[in-house]
Design a protein around this motif. Sequence first.
Motif, PDB file in Angstrom:
ATOM      1  N   UNK A  25       0.874  -1.171   0.000  1.00 10.05           N
ATOM      2  CA  UNK A  25       0.000   0.000   0.000  1.00 10.05           C
ATOM      3  C   UNK A  25       0.909   1.219   0.000  1.00 10.05           C
ATOM      4  N   UNK A  26       0.288   2.397   0.002  1.00 14.98           N
ATOM      5  CA  UNK A  26       1.050   3.635   0.088  1.00 14.98           C
ATOM      6  C   UNK A  26       0.628   4.372   1.350  1.00 14.98           C
ATOM      7  N   UNK A  27       1.604   4.963   2.006  1.00 13.31           N
ATOM      8  CA  UNK A  27       1.372   5.730   3.223  1.00 13.31           C
ATOM      9  C   UNK A  27       0.425   6.890   2.951  1.00 13.31           C
ATOM     10  N   UNK A  28      -0.499   7.122   3.868  1.00 14.19           N
ATOM     11  CA  UNK A  28      -1.403   8.268   3.746  1.00 14.19           C
ATOM     12  C   UNK A  28      -0.655   9.582   3.902  1.00 14.19           C
ATOM     13  N   UNK A  29       0.451   9.559   4.620  1.00  8.86           N
ATOM     14  CA  UNK A  29       1.223  10.778   4.886  1.00  8.86           C
ATOM     15  C   UNK A  29       1.978  11.288   3.667  1.00  8.86           C
ATOM     16  N   UNK A  30       2.751  10.399   3.035  1.00  7.80           N
ATOM     17  CA  UNK A  30       3.603  10.867   1.944  1.00  7.80           C
ATOM     18  C   UNK A  30       3.590   9.970   0.706  1.00  7.80           C
ATOM     19  N   UNK A  31       2.768   8.936   0.707  1.00 12.32           N
ATOM     20  CA  UNK A  31       2.637   8.069  -0.462  1.00 12.32           C
ATOM     21  C   UNK A  31       3.719   7.028  -0.619  1.00 12.32           C
ATOM     22  N   UNK A  32       4.634   6.941   0.342  1.00 17.54           N
ATOM     23  CA  UNK A  32       5.704   5.953   0.230  1.00 17.54           C
ATOM     24  C   UNK A  32       5.181   4.547   0.521  1.00 17.54           C
ATOM     25  N   UNK A  33       5.968   3.569   0.133  1.00 17.69           N
ATOM     26  CA  UNK A  33       5.584   2.169   0.243  1.00 17.69           C
ATOM     27  C   UNK A  33       5.292   1.761   1.688  1.00 17.69           C
ATOM     28  N   UNK A  34       4.255   0.958   1.833  1.00 17.07           N
ATOM     29  CA  UNK A  34       3.911   0.321   3.103  1.00 17.07           C
ATOM     30  C   UNK A  34       3.698  -1.163   2.805  1.00 17.07           C
ATOM     31  N   UNK A  35       4.391  -2.017   3.518  1.00 20.18           N
ATOM     32  CA  UNK A  35       4.251  -3.464   3.328  1.00 20.18           C
ATOM     33  C   UNK A  35       3.125  -3.947   4.230  1.00 20.18           C
ATOM     34  N   UNK A  36       2.081  -4.489   3.613  1.00 19.75           N
ATOM     35  CA  UNK A  36       0.926  -4.983   4.366  1.00 19.75           C
ATOM     36  C   UNK A  36       1.125  -6.421   4.843  1.00 19.75           C
TER      37      UNK A  36
END
Length: 64
Positions: A25-36
Amino acid sequence: MKITASADRCIAAGNCALIAPEVFDQSDEDGTVAVLDDSPPVEAHDTVRQAAAACPAAVIHIDD
């Protein structure tokens, strides 16, 4: 498979989240990668590899 991602080097292109939304996914804060899911099921491995290959900043790391 174990997945890690370097969010500090991510350029927020979003390719990973588009290709493998069940894993990235992408972080709500800055759009960087988030591993779910850092240990996805075997049936997702090919898609995860495609997502990692599509990352323009090469920040997704896969350890088999």
